[in-house]
Design an enzyme around this catalytic site. Structure first.
Site, PDB file in Angstrom:
ATOM      1  N   HIS A  48      -4.549   0.813   7.796  1.00  0.00           N
ATOM      2  CA  HIS A  48      -3.176   1.801   8.056  1.00  0.00           C
ATOM      3  C   HIS A  48      -3.163   2.845   6.850  1.00  0.00           C
ATOM      4  O   HIS A  48      -2.585   3.816   7.085  1.00  0.00           O
ATOM      5  CB  HIS A  48      -2.279   0.679   7.380  1.00  0.00           C
ATOM      6  CG  HIS A  48      -0.859   0.959   7.545  1.00  0.00           C
ATOM      7  ND1 HIS A  48       0.215   0.628   8.456  1.00  0.00           N
ATOM      8  CD2 HIS A  48      -0.112   1.833   6.737  1.00  0.00           C
ATOM      9  CE1 HIS A  48       1.282   1.236   8.140  1.00  0.00           C
ATOM     10  NE2 HIS A  48       1.295   1.977   6.817  1.00  0.00           N
ATOM     11  N   GLU A  49      -3.719   2.749   5.609  1.00  0.00           N
ATOM     12  CA  GLU A  49      -3.391   3.729   4.689  1.00  0.00           C
ATOM     13  C   GLU A  49      -4.703   4.867   5.098  1.00  0.00           C
ATOM     14  O   GLU A  49      -4.240   5.974   4.727  1.00  0.00           O
ATOM     15  CB  GLU A  49      -3.757   2.996   3.121  1.00  0.00           C
ATOM     16  CG  GLU A  49      -3.096   2.117   2.677  1.00  0.00           C
ATOM     17  CD  GLU A  49      -1.477   2.184   2.870  1.00  0.00           C
ATOM     18  OE1 GLU A  49      -1.002   3.524   2.573  1.00  0.00           O
ATOM     19  OE2 GLU A  49      -0.690   1.377   2.866  1.00  0.00           O
ATOM     20  N   GLY A  65       0.900  -1.284  -0.056  1.00  0.00           N
ATOM     21  CA  GLY A  65      -0.016  -0.058  -0.037  1.00  0.00           C
ATOM     22  C   GLY A  65       0.948   1.166   0.018  1.00  0.00           C
ATOM     23  O   GLY A  65       2.240   1.012   0.317  1.00  0.00           O
ATOM     24  N   CYS A 119       5.914   0.012   7.544  1.00  0.00           N
ATOM     25  CA  CYS A 119       5.234   1.018   6.985  1.00  0.00           C
ATOM     26  C   CYS A 119       6.548   1.385   6.093  1.00  0.00           C
ATOM     27  O   CYS A 119       7.825   1.294   6.538  1.00  0.00           O
ATOM     28  CB  CYS A 119       5.148   2.200   8.087  1.00  0.00           C
ATOM     29  SG  CYS A 119       4.551   3.744   7.173  1.00  0.00           S
TER      30      CYS A 119
HETATM   31  O1  K1U Z   1       1.534   2.341   3.796  1.00  0.00           O
HETATM   32  C1  K1U Z   1       2.695   1.848   4.147  1.00  0.00           C
HETATM   33  O2  K1U Z   1       3.471   2.292   4.534  1.00  0.00           O
HETATM   34  C2  K1U Z   1       2.687   0.438   3.179  1.00  0.00           C
HETATM   35  C3  K1U Z   1       2.777  -0.787   4.015  1.00  0.00           C
HETATM   36  C4  K1U Z   1       1.340  -1.298   4.157  1.00  0.00           C
HETATM   37  C5  K1U Z   1       1.119  -2.281   5.355  1.00  0.00           C
HETATM   38  C6  K1U Z   1       1.745  -3.290   5.584  1.00  0.00           C
HETATM   39  C7  K1U Z   1       1.317  -4.331   6.536  1.00  0.00           C
HETATM   40  C8  K1U Z   1       0.224  -4.040   7.213  1.00  0.00           C
HETATM   41  C9  K1U Z   1      -0.384  -3.032   7.064  1.00  0.00           C
HETATM   42  C10 K1U Z   1      -0.219  -1.966   6.175  1.00  0.00           C
HETATM   43  C11 K1U Z   1       3.723  -1.651   3.735  1.00  0.00           C
HETATM   44  O3  K1U Z   1       3.513  -2.202   2.439  1.00  0.00           O
HETATM   45  S1  K1U Z   1       5.128  -2.195   4.599  1.00  0.00           S
HETATM   46  C12 K1U Z   1       5.791  -3.423   3.772  1.00  0.00           C
HETATM   47  C13 K1U Z   1       5.114  -4.777   3.406  1.00  0.00           C
HETATM   48  O4  K1U Z   1       4.906  -4.993   2.077  1.00  0.00           O
HETATM   49  C14 K1U Z   1       4.389  -5.610   4.274  1.00  0.00           C
HETATM   50  C15 K1U Z   1       4.751  -5.871   5.552  1.00  0.00           C
HETATM   51  C16 K1U Z   1       4.010  -6.807   6.549  1.00  0.00           C
HETATM   52  C17 K1U Z   1       3.266  -7.330   5.891  1.00  0.00           C
HETATM   53  C18 K1U Z   1       2.754  -7.652   4.812  1.00  0.00           C
HETATM   54  C19 K1U Z   1       3.632  -6.519   3.901  1.00  0.00           C
HETATM   55 ZN    ZN Z   2       2.675   3.316   6.244  1.00  0.00          ZN
END
Ligand code: K1U
Ligand code: ZN
Length: 189
Positions: free
Chosen positions: A130-131, A46, A88
């Site tokens: 989160h977004e 995201g 994040c």
């Molecule tokens: O908004 C962001 O910073 C993106 C974030 C989104 C997110 C990941 C995990 C849980 C909630 C929201 C990321 O993409 S962090 C990196 C990631 O790819 C990831 C991390 C943990 C689980 C799955 C993916």
């Molecule tokens: Zn984030």
């Protein structure tokens, strides 16, 4: 391909309320495309507009091939609770467990200007929350207890000198390294 610099923790734009999008312009659609390209380069699931220095109420998500563009998103229903680890893209290499609603219904506008509704659970529900938090100046570390937040901030203090001007620049070498880590997680040094 356009990979935008990502704002990291400490950058003031991450703490500002976004502005609702009034009109879907060509420029906004180009921003959406660039946000997907940046999210893919960073191996994220995201990305919200403030993370690339923009103030529009807009986020993009892609999980297991399901792509979502959410303009002016609103959570209209939520239920249950679920605890899982979160990361994040604006706080690289820092992870923590966060309690979130287990299921959400979100209303938003898509890239073509059509209003839609999505019901989600699991990682998609977590990512939507989160977004949408990013669009209101909120970060996952805000949910941590005092002690956990202090420990997390201490870890971040050791990392943040890697990001001059509070920007995470994804050079071709960094993008390749992230791709290798993603494809071969057990071989990480
Ligand atoms: O908004 C962001 O910073 C993106 C974030 C989104 C997110 C990941 C995990 C849980 C909630 C929201 C990321 O993409 S962090 C990196 C990631 O790819 C990831 C991390 C943990 C689980 C799955 C993916
Ligand atoms: Zn984030």
């Amino acid at each position: 391909m356009t990979v935008l610099p990502i704002q990291v923790l400490g950058s003031s734009i991450l703490r500002v309320e976004t502005t609702p999008v009034a009109e879907i312009t060509d420029e906004l659609q180009q921003l959406i495309d660039h946000m997907f390209e940046t999210m893919h380069a960073a191996q994220g699931i995201g990305l919200a507009a403030p993370q690339v220095g923009r103030s529009e109420r807009l986020t993009v998500i892609e999980i297991e091939g399901e792509r979502i563009v959410a303009i002016n998103p609103e959570i209209v229903e939520e239920s249950g609770t679920d605890r899982a680890e979160e990361g994040c893209l604006s706080i690289p290499d820092i992870y923590a467990e966060v309690d979130r609603s287990a299921r959400v219904v979100v209303e938003a506008t898509d890239r073509e200007g059509q209003r839609f509704e999505i019901e989600a659970d699991g990682l998609m529900a977590r990512c939507l929350q989160h977004e949408i938090d990013h669009l209101h100046g909120k970060l996952f570390i805000d949910y941590l207890s005092f002690l956990k937040k202090r420990a997390t901030m201490a870890r971040w203090e050791l990392q943040k000198s890697k990001y001059p001007d509070l920007l995470r620049i994804l050079t071709p070498e960094v993008i390749q390294r992230l791709r290798d880590d993603h494809d071969h997680p057990d071989e990480r040094l």
